[in-house]
Enzyme design. Structure first.
Site, PDB file in Angstrom:
ATOM      1  N   GLU A  36       0.681  -1.201  -0.038  1.00 24.09           N
ATOM      2  CA  GLU A  36      -0.208  -0.042   0.039  1.00 24.09           C
ATOM      3  C   GLU A  36       0.951   1.312  -0.028  1.00 24.09           C
ATOM      4  O   GLU A  36       0.360   2.265  -0.218  1.00 24.09           O
ATOM      5  CB  GLU A  36      -0.949  -0.083   1.306  1.00 24.09           C
ATOM      6  CG  GLU A  36      -1.937  -0.964   1.281  1.00 24.09           C
ATOM      7  CD  GLU A  36      -2.493  -1.483   2.583  1.00 24.09           C
ATOM      8  OE1 GLU A  36      -3.697  -1.645   2.571  1.00 24.09           O
ATOM      9  OE2 GLU A  36      -1.781  -1.339   3.633  1.00 24.09           O
ATOM     10  N   ASP A  88     -12.273  -5.793  -1.045  1.00 24.67           N
ATOM     11  CA  ASP A  88     -13.005  -7.115  -0.709  1.00 24.67           C
ATOM     12  C   ASP A  88     -14.432  -6.928   0.121  1.00 24.67           C
ATOM     13  O   ASP A  88     -14.614  -5.688   0.398  1.00 24.67           O
ATOM     14  CB  ASP A  88     -12.186  -8.069  -0.112  1.00 24.67           C
ATOM     15  CG  ASP A  88     -12.062  -7.846   1.269  1.00 24.67           C
ATOM     16  OD1 ASP A  88     -12.704  -8.137   2.226  1.00 24.67           O
ATOM     17  OD2 ASP A  88     -10.706  -7.309   1.707  1.00 24.67           O
TER      18      ASP A  88
END
Length: 232
Positions: free
Chosen positions: A12, A198
């Site tokens: 990230e 998700d």
């Protein structure tokens, strides 16, 4: 200004390192932070690690040693709402802990640590300025409560239990409330931006690895644009 950007995972953070030119690296406690200069602002980029303890420990190490004016927390989260989809951006307005159950310990609500606020509110002029940037640039986002816990949510049963206790929650992740708790005690404004990787159900295991880099880059691109174009 001195600005911290802190994310849980290297996947990230990699976009920031390729986008900014690092001046040097500094150790704060056990965490290495890259130091950048952007528009005469000092930027400290570091990895918190995964989970609440790592998040709190590594942000505290920085704040105890540098007079940070603003914290950006970014990374990924799982969706708790059918209207929030993969790759959507979430600008949390509140954080609390979905795995803190202390209602029998006193006059506390679900998610509340004893003697702490029921929820950590992220209202600040810095956050309002960031919202103005998002809206001016027509960057879509949603707001709401994000809940934090030390488990990766990857089943419908887990998801349903969280939604029962926190019906207004829009997303779930593993660090945000800990960041918010530390920022609250240091009286430092926190702007959080999570991108959905998700759905927090049985598909989460297969989705996460695929999407975490992509959504991490999406969040990082927004923040770097803000730092370069708006935060003068």
């Amino acid at each position: 200004m001195k600005i911290a950007i802190i994310v849980p995972m290297a996947e990230e953070a990699e976009f920031y390192g390729s986008h900014f030119q690092s001046a040097d690296k500094k150790m704060f406690g056990s965490t290495e932070f890259e130091h950048f200069s952007v528009n005469r602002n000092d930027i400290y980029l570091g990895l918190s690690g995964i989970g609440k303890v790592n998040a709190a420990m590594n942000l505290t190490n920085l704040l105890a040693n540098e007079n940070i004016d603003l914290i950006f927390m970014t990374g990924s989260a799982g969706s708790l709402k059918s209207s929030i989809h993969k790759k959507d951006l979430i600008l949390p307005s509140q954080f609390t802990y979905h795995d803190a159950h202390n209602t029998s310990a006193g006059n506390y609500v679900e998610g509340q640590i004893p003697q702490e606020p029921a929820r950590y509110e992220l209202n600040s002029p810095a956050r309002e300025k960031f919202i103005q940037f998002l809206e001016k640039n027509k960057i879509s986002y949603q707001e709401g409560l994000i809940v934090t816990g030390d488990s990766f949510i990857s089943s419908q049963n887990q998801k349903d239990e969280i939604k029962k206790n926190f019906p207004d929650a829009v997303g779930v992740e593993m660090e945000g409330a800990a960041f918010a708790q530390v920022a609250y005690h240091f009286n430092t404004p926190l702007v959080a931006l999570r991108a959905i990787s998700d759905n927090g159900d049985e598909s989460a295991d297969e989705d996460f690895d695929t999407f975490v880099r992509e959504v991490g880059k999406k969040a990082a691109n927004v923040i770097t644009s803000y730092l370069e174009d708006e935060l003068l």
